[in-house]
Design a protein around this motif. Structure first.
Motif, PDB file in Angstrom:
ATOM      1  N   GLN A   1       0.823  -1.364   0.120  1.00 21.87           N
ATOM      2  CA  GLN A   1       0.035   0.056  -0.006  1.00 21.87           C
ATOM      3  C   GLN A   1       0.963   1.173  -0.053  1.00 21.87           C
ATOM      4  O   GLN A   1       0.855   2.383  -0.768  1.00 21.87           O
ATOM      5  CB  GLN A   1      -0.753   0.104   1.187  1.00 21.87           C
ATOM      6  CG  GLN A   1      -2.185  -0.854   0.973  1.00 21.87           C
ATOM      7  CD  GLN A   1      -2.704  -1.155   2.539  1.00 21.87           C
ATOM      8  OE1 GLN A   1      -2.456  -0.420   3.401  1.00 21.87           O
ATOM      9  NE2 GLN A   1      -3.602  -2.398   2.415  1.00 21.87           N
ATOM     10  N   TRP A   2       1.945   1.341   0.882  1.00 20.10           N
ATOM     11  CA  TRP A   2       2.872   2.326   1.000  1.00 20.10           C
ATOM     12  C   TRP A   2       3.570   2.595  -0.383  1.00 20.10           C
ATOM     13  O   TRP A   2       3.842   3.650  -0.962  1.00 20.10           O
ATOM     14  CB  TRP A   2       3.664   2.300   1.960  1.00 20.10           C
ATOM     15  CG  TRP A   2       3.082   3.106   3.246  1.00 20.10           C
ATOM     16  CD1 TRP A   2       2.684   2.487   4.301  1.00 20.10           C
ATOM     17  CD2 TRP A   2       2.877   4.417   3.497  1.00 20.10           C
ATOM     18  NE1 TRP A   2       2.195   3.154   5.200  1.00 20.10           N
ATOM     19  CE2 TRP A   2       2.338   4.369   4.915  1.00 20.10           C
ATOM     20  CE3 TRP A   2       3.134   5.518   2.929  1.00 20.10           C
ATOM     21  CZ2 TRP A   2       2.159   5.745   5.362  1.00 20.10           C
ATOM     22  CZ3 TRP A   2       3.024   6.722   3.429  1.00 20.10           C
ATOM     23  CH2 TRP A   2       2.330   6.714   4.603  1.00 20.10           C
TER      24      TRP A   2
ATOM     25  N   LYS B   1       1.277   4.307  -2.581  1.00 14.75           N
ATOM     26  CA  LYS B   1       1.033   5.535  -2.532  1.00 14.75           C
ATOM     27  C   LYS B   1       2.362   6.448  -2.977  1.00 14.75           C
ATOM     28  O   LYS B   1       2.380   7.545  -3.553  1.00 14.75           O
ATOM     29  CB  LYS B   1       1.146   5.911  -0.939  1.00 14.75           C
ATOM     30  CG  LYS B   1      -0.098   5.626  -0.222  1.00 14.75           C
ATOM     31  CD  LYS B   1      -0.023   5.865   1.333  1.00 14.75           C
ATOM     32  CE  LYS B   1      -1.442   5.626   2.024  1.00 14.75           C
ATOM     33  NZ  LYS B   1      -1.081   6.068   3.200  1.00 14.75           N
TER      34      LYS B   1
ATOM     35  N   ASP C   1       1.964   7.002  -6.564  1.00  8.39           N
ATOM     36  CA  ASP C   1       1.011   7.777  -6.807  1.00  8.39           C
ATOM     37  C   ASP C   1       1.260   9.279  -6.295  1.00  8.39           C
ATOM     38  O   ASP C   1       0.359  10.267  -6.205  1.00  8.39           O
ATOM     39  CB  ASP C   1      -0.438   7.267  -6.250  1.00  8.39           C
ATOM     40  CG  ASP C   1      -0.919   6.150  -6.712  1.00  8.39           C
ATOM     41  OD1 ASP C   1      -0.752   5.777  -8.012  1.00  8.39           O
ATOM     42  OD2 ASP C   1      -1.823   5.489  -6.207  1.00  8.39           O
ATOM     43  N   ASP C   2       2.458   9.344  -6.180  1.00  3.70           N
ATOM     44  CA  ASP C   2       3.076  10.942  -5.731  1.00  3.70           C
ATOM     45  C   ASP C   2       2.374  11.316  -4.416  1.00  3.70           C
ATOM     46  O   ASP C   2       2.144  12.625  -3.922  1.00  3.70           O
ATOM     47  CB  ASP C   2       2.619  11.747  -6.769  1.00  3.70           C
ATOM     48  CG  ASP C   2       3.437  11.447  -7.846  1.00  3.70           C
ATOM     49  OD1 ASP C   2       4.496  10.640  -7.746  1.00  3.70           O
ATOM     50  OD2 ASP C   2       3.231  12.138  -9.034  1.00  3.70           O
ATOM     51  N   ASP C   3       2.180  10.451  -3.396  1.00  3.58           N
ATOM     52  CA  ASP C   3       1.718  10.708  -1.966  1.00  3.58           C
ATOM     53  C   ASP C   3       2.779  11.445  -1.290  1.00  3.58           C
ATOM     54  O   ASP C   3       4.024  11.195  -1.393  1.00  3.58           O
ATOM     55  CB  ASP C   3       1.188   9.404  -1.350  1.00  3.58           C
ATOM     56  CG  ASP C   3       1.088   9.713   0.090  1.00  3.58           C
ATOM     57  OD1 ASP C   3       0.055  10.152   0.512  1.00  3.58           O
ATOM     58  OD2 ASP C   3       1.910   9.762   1.118  1.00  3.58           O
ATOM     59  N   ALA C   4       2.363  12.698  -0.762  1.00  7.52           N
ATOM     60  CA  ALA C   4       3.374  13.789  -0.414  1.00  7.52           C
ATOM     61  C   ALA C   4       4.257  13.122   0.623  1.00  7.52           C
ATOM     62  O   ALA C   4       5.583  13.140   0.918  1.00  7.52           O
ATOM     63  CB  ALA C   4       2.791  14.897   0.204  1.00  7.52           C
ATOM     64  N   GLU C   5       3.579  12.259   1.778  1.00  9.45           N
ATOM     65  CA  GLU C   5       4.520  11.658   2.982  1.00  9.45           C
ATOM     66  C   GLU C   5       5.383  10.716   2.229  1.00  9.45           C
ATOM     67  O   GLU C   5       6.658  10.577   2.724  1.00  9.45           O
ATOM     68  CB  GLU C   5       3.378  11.336   4.104  1.00  9.45           C
ATOM     69  CG  GLU C   5       4.241  10.745   5.238  1.00  9.45           C
ATOM     70  CD  GLU C   5       3.395  10.055   6.348  1.00  9.45           C
ATOM     71  OE1 GLU C   5       3.933   9.633   7.341  1.00  9.45           O
ATOM     72  OE2 GLU C   5       2.336   9.846   6.102  1.00  9.45           O
ATOM     73  N   ALA C   6       4.965   9.928   1.700  1.00 12.03           N
ATOM     74  CA  ALA C   6       5.651   8.683   0.921  1.00 12.03           C
ATOM     75  C   ALA C   6       6.844   9.343   0.287  1.00 12.03           C
ATOM     76  O   ALA C   6       8.252   8.841   0.542  1.00 12.03           O
ATOM     77  CB  ALA C   6       4.855   7.813   0.118  1.00 12.03           C
TER      78      ALA C   6
END
Length: 563
Positions: free
Chosen positions: A213-214, A217, A220-225
């Motif tokens: 999942q991480w 993320k 998908d350009d998740d900011a925290e990741a």
């Protein structure tokens, strides 16, 4: 004109109707002993044309050859042996080296064209082990050699900075990590977290789902990741740079796997447009049957891409960016099939430049005859090996020359150089065993032996207050100096051969032979004796320092003037 060319031109005047000058040049050999001359021509090559015994042919050719350009020409069985004029050759070679200095042996074959070299490529958050040494130092030496023949090398560290392991790292860091611990000891702490993740996942398989999942993320350009990924990469790179600084290896690009994330869709589209993608069990492949290869898997059934997809994107990017003359991949032998597939897919795509891509494979480093293991924590860390080599060099230098200034600096140059030289003196395709004690010895075929020979020659020049005099007579004709002269002359050929074969060991072997010949000369000849040959003898010593230093530089080693 080189001496080999002189022999070829002399022979072509007599046998030119049967063999061209280039064909003769390729047949010329170096006799095993000095008693058989300097260059030999095997008359076997003419037996088919002339329908005579090779020794008869050799005798007939020699009768027709003009002898004035040579000391003598002899027939020994089927060989024609040419003895060069020692006086004129030594005069010419020494003048050229003293005049050109470190530029001696430079060529313009490459015409300034680019040669990207994919090398080293460690994985983020994992330590640089002895397993990374070969790609790093072979790539660095090839960059120096390609520059010597007129190319513009571009050293690319294609970092392993993407993949599901980052999902695992993010999960591990969020559960058990601390910013302070990572900053204090980045690689070790990140490795500990990675190992802990795998241990915990054995009893908590749901961790694997969290990791996926991480990583999703992250994709998908998740900011925290992205922030955590960039931080892990940055901290790892700082640690890597420390080791690269120890080796004195520098890079022009750190574009790793992540750099090509947004460039793979275009590759898949291009393959579709060219009708090269075929479905196989839900996955997309390129059929390579006509190349005698297995299909290249481009996209998994779940849409995930693979190394080859990324490498196709990298190859196209490098061609567009650098318009390369050659593109080299210094990667272990076990990846040979991958690179055959890569080239074949690029050819199928209609890229003519695929022929300019070359995989430069190499064998393994073993210890006690066994492969260095990276499982179960048995990683042999490169930094630890380099530090041990430096300590060993320091010990030996203290015993040999206790008053030496800059002991630490010289010990670093000798210790690190010993490890690099030991790798590069081996034919790159061979596996070799690593024994630190043998590697850092000052005797035998080692880096310290070559460096010590260079320092010894520099010491003679200091003692004599030598200054270059290009107007002096530099002719020498004794047997010991002749062996050195021939090896000084052979340096150009060694550079050409090393570049053509992508084989740094050619340079390392030349350095060893030149050091051995010089030490024999030093033992047999009174170099500092005052007579009419003194300037010529010292000029020979100076030429040896120039060429040995250049041999060492091409391999990525320093040439200390004191040891």
């Amino acid at each position: 004109m080189s001496e080999k060319q002189l022999v070829a031109e002399t022979l072509v005047a007599v046998i030119g109707e049967h063999l061209s000058s280039d064909e003769i040049l390729n047949l010329l050999e170096k006799p095993k002993t000095a008693q058989h001359g300097d260059i030999a021509f095997p008359a076997f090559a003419l037996a088919k044309h002339l329908r005579k015994a090779p020794q008869v042919i050799a005798g007939e050719i020699v009768e027709q050859l003009p002898q004035k350009a040579f000391e003598k020409i002899e027939v020994v069985g089927p060989y024609i042996n040419f003895f060069l004029k020692k006086d004129s050759v030594s005069e010419e070679i020494l003048h050229e080296i003293l005049e050109k200095g470190a530029d001696y042996g430079n060529q313009m074959t490459g015409e300034g064209r680019n040669v990207p070299i994919d090398m080293s490529s460690p994985n983020i958050a994992k330590p640089i082990s002895m397993g990374h040494l070969r790609s790093t130092v072979i790539g660095n030496a090839l960059a120096n050699i390609m520059a010597k023949i007129g190319y513009q090398p571009i050293k690319i560290n294609h970092l392993g900075d993407w993949g599901t392991q980052f999902g695992k790292l993010i999960v591990a860091y969020k559960k058990w990590g601390s910013e302070e611990a990572v900053r204090e000891n980045p690689i070790q702490e990140l490795l500990n977290l990675y190992v802990r993740f795998h241990n915990e996942a054995e009893t908590q398989p749901e961790l694997e789902d969290e990791a996926r999942q991480w990583f999703k993320k992250l994709e998908d350009d998740d900011a925290e990741a992205l922030t955590l990924w960039a931080w892990f990469r940055e901290e790892s790179l700082k640690e890597f740079m420390h080791i690269y600084d120890m080796l004195d290896v520098h890079f022009d690009s750190f574009n790793g796997e992540a750099f090509y994330n947004d460039k793979m869709d275009a590759i898949i589209e291009e393959l579709k447009e060219k009708h090269l993608l075929v479905e196989s069990k839900g996955a997309m492949v390129v059929d390579l049957e006509k190349y005698g290869l297995n299909p290249a898997l481009i996209q998994k059934s779940d849409g995930a891409t693979l190394y080859i997809t990324r490498d196709l994107a990298a190859a196209e990017y490098r061609h567009k960016t650098y318009d390369f003359a050659q593109s080299l991949y210094v990667v272990g032998n076990e990846q040979s099939m991958h690179f055959k597939q890569l080239k074949a897919v690029l050819e199928e795509m209609g890229h003519e430049w695929a022929k300019d891509i070359h995989h430069i494979p190499f064998g393994l480093i073993t210890q006690g005859g066994k492969k260095l293991s990276t499982r179960k924590g048995k990683i042999v860390l490169l930094e630890e090996v380099l530090n041990e080599a430096i300590a060993s060099a320091k010990e030996q230098i203290a015993a040999k020359n206790p008053d030496l200034e800059n002991k630490d600096e010289i010990a670093h140059q000798v210790g690190v150089g010993a490890v690099v030289f030991h790798d590069l003196k081996n034919d790159r395709l061979n596996n070799f065993d690593f024994n630190l004690e043998e590697v850092v010895r000052f005797e035998g075929e080692t880096g310290p032996y070559v460096q010590y020979t260079h320092a010894r020659a520099c010491s003679i020049l200091r003692k004599a207050n030598f200054e270059i005099d290009l107007d002096a007579a530099l002719a020498l004709n004794d047997a010991d100096s002749w062996e050195v002269i021939k090896l000084l002359q052979a340096f150009k050929e060694a550079v050409t051969k090393a570049a053509a074969q992508y084989e740094p060991s050619v340079i390392a072997k030349h350095a060893i032979q030149l050091a051995q010949a010089f030490n024999k000369y030093y033992a047999h000849v009174r170099i500092l004796e005052d007579n009419e040959e003194k300037q010529a003898r010292l000029s020979l010593v100076k030429a040896v320092t120039i060429v040995l230093a250049e041999d060492l530089r091409l391999l990525g080693l320093k040439a200390p003037e004191n040891m």
